[in-house]
Scaffold this motif. Sequence first.
Motif, PDB file in Angstrom:
ATOM      1  N   LYS A 157      -8.867 -13.820   4.771  1.00  0.00           N
ATOM      2  CA  LYS A 157      -9.919 -14.142   3.810  1.00  0.00           C
ATOM      3  C   LYS A 157     -10.381 -12.914   3.031  1.00  0.00           C
ATOM      4  O   LYS A 157     -11.165 -13.041   2.094  1.00  0.00           O
ATOM      5  N   SER A 158      -9.911 -11.749   3.428  1.00  0.00           N
ATOM      6  CA  SER A 158     -10.364 -10.512   2.799  1.00  0.00           C
ATOM      7  C   SER A 158      -9.604 -10.255   1.498  1.00  0.00           C
ATOM      8  O   SER A 158      -8.662 -10.969   1.148  1.00  0.00           O
ATOM      9  N   GLU A 159     -10.001  -9.203   0.800  1.00  0.00           N
ATOM     10  CA  GLU A 159      -9.397  -8.864  -0.487  1.00  0.00           C
ATOM     11  C   GLU A 159      -8.039  -8.188  -0.335  1.00  0.00           C
ATOM     12  O   GLU A 159      -7.285  -8.090  -1.306  1.00  0.00           O
ATOM     13  N   LYS A 160      -7.732  -7.703   0.854  1.00  0.00           N
ATOM     14  CA  LYS A 160      -6.436  -7.056   1.090  1.00  0.00           C
ATOM     15  C   LYS A 160      -6.090  -7.161   2.573  1.00  0.00           C
ATOM     16  O   LYS A 160      -6.956  -6.999   3.432  1.00  0.00           O
ATOM     17  N   PHE A 161      -4.843  -7.445   2.864  1.00  0.00           N
ATOM     18  CA  PHE A 161      -4.379  -7.462   4.248  1.00  0.00           C
ATOM     19  C   PHE A 161      -2.855  -7.349   4.255  1.00  0.00           C
ATOM     20  O   PHE A 161      -2.186  -7.538   3.225  1.00  0.00           O
ATOM     21  N   PHE A 162      -2.316  -7.031   5.422  1.00  0.00           N
ATOM     22  CA  PHE A 162      -0.866  -6.916   5.591  1.00  0.00           C
ATOM     23  C   PHE A 162      -0.342  -8.125   6.365  1.00  0.00           C
ATOM     24  O   PHE A 162      -0.996  -8.614   7.294  1.00  0.00           O
ATOM     25  N   ARG A 163       0.837  -8.568   5.965  1.00  0.00           N
ATOM     26  CA  ARG A 163       1.538  -9.626   6.696  1.00  0.00           C
ATOM     27  C   ARG A 163       2.925  -9.091   7.058  1.00  0.00           C
ATOM     28  O   ARG A 163       3.706  -8.720   6.177  1.00  0.00           O
ATOM     29  N   LEU A 164       3.224  -9.032   8.345  1.00  0.00           N
ATOM     30  CA  LEU A 164       4.520  -8.567   8.831  1.00  0.00           C
ATOM     31  C   LEU A 164       5.219  -9.756   9.478  1.00  0.00           C
ATOM     32  O   LEU A 164       4.645 -10.402  10.365  1.00  0.00           O
ATOM     33  N   TYR A 165       6.423 -10.066   9.043  1.00  0.00           N
ATOM     34  CA  TYR A 165       7.097 -11.214   9.643  1.00  0.00           C
ATOM     35  C   TYR A 165       8.611 -11.039   9.632  1.00  0.00           C
ATOM     36  O   TYR A 165       9.163 -10.193   8.917  1.00  0.00           O
ATOM     37  N   GLU A 166       9.252 -11.861  10.445  1.00  0.00           N
ATOM     38  CA  GLU A 166      10.704 -11.797  10.597  1.00  0.00           C
ATOM     39  C   GLU A 166      11.354 -12.664   9.521  1.00  0.00           C
ATOM     40  O   GLU A 166      11.515 -13.869   9.673  1.00  0.00           O
ATOM     41  N   LYS A 167      11.731 -12.019   8.443  1.00  0.00           N
ATOM     42  CA  LYS A 167      12.286 -12.718   7.287  1.00  0.00           C
ATOM     43  C   LYS A 167      13.622 -13.379   7.612  1.00  0.00           C
ATOM     44  O   LYS A 167      13.947 -14.444   7.069  1.00  0.00           O
ATOM     45  N   ASP A 168      14.387 -12.778   8.497  1.00  0.00           N
ATOM     46  CA  ASP A 168      15.691 -13.356   8.832  1.00  0.00           C
ATOM     47  C   ASP A 168      15.539 -14.719   9.506  1.00  0.00           C
ATOM     48  O   ASP A 168      16.313 -15.645   9.243  1.00  0.00           O
ATOM     49  N   PHE A 169      14.526 -14.869  10.351  1.00  0.00           N
ATOM     50  CA  PHE A 169      14.287 -16.163  10.983  1.00  0.00           C
ATOM     51  C   PHE A 169      13.809 -17.190   9.955  1.00  0.00           C
ATOM     52  O   PHE A 169      14.168 -18.366  10.029  1.00  0.00           O
ATOM     53  N   GLU A 170      12.978 -16.750   9.007  1.00  0.00           N
ATOM     54  CA  GLU A 170      12.443 -17.673   8.005  1.00  0.00           C
ATOM     55  C   GLU A 170      13.551 -18.220   7.105  1.00  0.00           C
ATOM     56  O   GLU A 170      13.580 -19.412   6.784  1.00  0.00           O
ATOM     57  N   ILE A 201       6.356   0.398  -4.371  1.00  0.00           N
ATOM     58  CA  ILE A 201       6.553   0.946  -3.029  1.00  0.00           C
ATOM     59  C   ILE A 201       5.491   1.988  -2.714  1.00  0.00           C
ATOM     60  O   ILE A 201       5.034   2.110  -1.569  1.00  0.00           O
ATOM     61  N   LYS A 202       5.043   2.737  -3.728  1.00  0.00           N
ATOM     62  CA  LYS A 202       3.998   3.733  -3.512  1.00  0.00           C
ATOM     63  C   LYS A 202       2.644   3.067  -3.292  1.00  0.00           C
ATOM     64  O   LYS A 202       1.816   3.571  -2.526  1.00  0.00           O
ATOM     65  N   ILE A 203       2.412   1.951  -3.972  1.00  0.00           N
ATOM     66  CA  ILE A 203       1.158   1.212  -3.768  1.00  0.00           C
ATOM     67  C   ILE A 203       1.066   0.742  -2.318  1.00  0.00           C
ATOM     68  O   ILE A 203       0.043   0.923  -1.645  1.00  0.00           O
ATOM     69  N   VAL A 204       2.141   0.142  -1.825  1.00  0.00           N
ATOM     70  CA  VAL A 204       2.158  -0.346  -0.442  1.00  0.00           C
ATOM     71  C   VAL A 204       1.952   0.810   0.535  1.00  0.00           C
ATOM     72  O   VAL A 204       1.156   0.718   1.479  1.00  0.00           O
ATOM     73  N   SER A 205       2.648   1.905   0.308  1.00  0.00           N
ATOM     74  CA  SER A 205       2.550   3.056   1.207  1.00  0.00           C
ATOM     75  C   SER A 205       1.141   3.621   1.241  1.00  0.00           C
ATOM     76  O   SER A 205       0.656   4.056   2.293  1.00  0.00           O
ATOM     77  N   THR A 206       0.468   3.614   0.094  1.00  0.00           N
ATOM     78  CA  THR A 206      -0.898   4.142   0.034  1.00  0.00           C
ATOM     79  C   THR A 206      -1.856   3.291   0.853  1.00  0.00           C
ATOM     80  O   THR A 206      -2.691   3.814   1.594  1.00  0.00           O
ATOM     81  N   TYR A 207      -1.733   1.978   0.747  1.00  0.00           N
ATOM     82  CA  TYR A 207      -2.601   1.099   1.536  1.00  0.00           C
ATOM     83  C   TYR A 207      -2.254   1.158   3.025  1.00  0.00           C
ATOM     84  O   TYR A 207      -3.109   0.896   3.875  1.00  0.00           O
ATOM     85  N   MET A 208      -1.018   1.494   3.332  1.00  0.00           N
ATOM     86  CA  MET A 208      -0.625   1.643   4.737  1.00  0.00           C
ATOM     87  C   MET A 208      -1.360   2.805   5.397  1.00  0.00           C
ATOM     88  O   MET A 208      -1.509   2.831   6.626  1.00  0.00           O
ATOM     89  N   LYS A 226       6.720   4.339   5.216  1.00  0.00           N
ATOM     90  CA  LYS A 226       6.048   4.679   3.961  1.00  0.00           C
ATOM     91  C   LYS A 226       7.023   5.369   3.017  1.00  0.00           C
ATOM     92  O   LYS A 226       8.008   5.961   3.433  1.00  0.00           O
ATOM     93  N   ASN A 227       6.694   5.298   1.738  1.00  0.00           N
ATOM     94  CA  ASN A 227       7.553   5.929   0.735  1.00  0.00           C
ATOM     95  C   ASN A 227       6.683   6.412  -0.420  1.00  0.00           C
ATOM     96  O   ASN A 227       6.529   5.737  -1.434  1.00  0.00           O
ATOM     97  N   GLY A 228       6.079   7.594  -0.243  1.00  0.00           N
ATOM     98  CA  GLY A 228       5.205   8.144  -1.281  1.00  0.00           C
ATOM     99  C   GLY A 228       3.817   7.544  -1.213  1.00  0.00           C
ATOM    100  O   GLY A 228       3.500   6.726  -0.348  1.00  0.00           O
ATOM    101  N   GLN A 229       2.965   7.947  -2.133  1.00  0.00           N
ATOM    102  CA  GLN A 229       1.625   7.391  -2.209  1.00  0.00           C
ATOM    103  C   GLN A 229       1.070   7.610  -3.608  1.00  0.00           C
ATOM    104  O   GLN A 229       1.619   8.352  -4.403  1.00  0.00           O
TER     105      GLN A 229
END
Length: 366
Positions: A157-170, A201-208, A226-229
């Motif tokens: 419900k928040s403005e930002k969050f991470f979702r980690l999942y097994e894409k191969d199974f999906e 990729i830098k946006i994701v790494s920064t939030y990480m 991570k890959n840069g920031q």
Amino acid sequence: MKIRAVNCMIDWLEFSVFGMTEIDVLKLMGINELIFDVKRGFYYERVLSYENIVQVSSGLKGNDSDKHEHIHVRLTGKGCRLLEQFYGTDDIRTEIRCRFILNEIKVSRMDIAVDYSMKFVIDYFHSALNKRLNGVKSIDHAGNFVSGLTLYLGSRKSEKFFRLYEKDFETGDFVNYKDRLELVLKNEYATFEMLNENLLIKIVSTYMNDIVWLEDDRRMLWSEMKNGQCEISPKIRHKKTTLKEKRDYILNTYGKTLKASAEMYGTKEITSAIHESVYSERDLRMIKNEKVINVMKYKKEAKKRDLSQRKVIDELKYHKGIWLDRPVYENGEIVRYEKQFVQQLEPDRDKLNQLSILAELNSEVG
């Protein structure tokens, strides 16, 4: 083997365009020739849908709809890939940004997906459920070891969050896919990251960077992913700490939802929830702090006013003078009089005292 990012892309995009008609948006996106299904939506009177992967909605419902009239566009992951193929690009974000560069847009949701070369969800799963990490208040999970695991870092419900999942199974494709990390951004965060020039990729790494794992192996794996920031807007990162900031945030973010709920179900439940709520110690502290802040602001403004008044008085004392009629001569004759301000500085008191003492001494000697 070191983990590496294989692919990074927009996997969901929703935005609203203001000051344009439906046909103008369709033409600007270059999809006006597509054949859409026309239906009604919950929030919009008219929804154009292409295979449920591209939707263009108009006619916002509600009494104040005229004030907030806009065209809402929703692209699923497949919709993003379709338009990328249609535009001949691999970056739907830049393409949409360029097409609407002269228009006012607000992005309500943007998902950035990163596919990796190795499996990692199971590595974080037990650590996350046992809360061996800092940086998120809410942790949730879904799925199982048969259908695939999904881990949520941060509230959905928040403005930002991470979702980690097994894409191969999906997908059922165990050759081309491993695990995926998705950064879900909403409203201010999504709009800011949509309109800037930073690489995805830098946006994701920064939030990480917000998440810190307490175990060395998890922390090292997270760092390798991570890959840069890049910089994040200070305005967005500002934490809403005062009661007024929290109130404004709720009204700006959920005002329309509350309005729609009130029109559909009435305000009885909302009013009841407000009256029946019990203050926590934190809430009471916030209310008290708000009063203190208001008093401090008042004192600060009063001090400014007093200082301003003192400056005015000092200026008057220094520039105290009189207006005199100054004659203006032409060819040796007075032709008119003009007002002239003659400054009269206050006398030097110390010098006057010294002169008076000298005068008294001279009189005594005489």
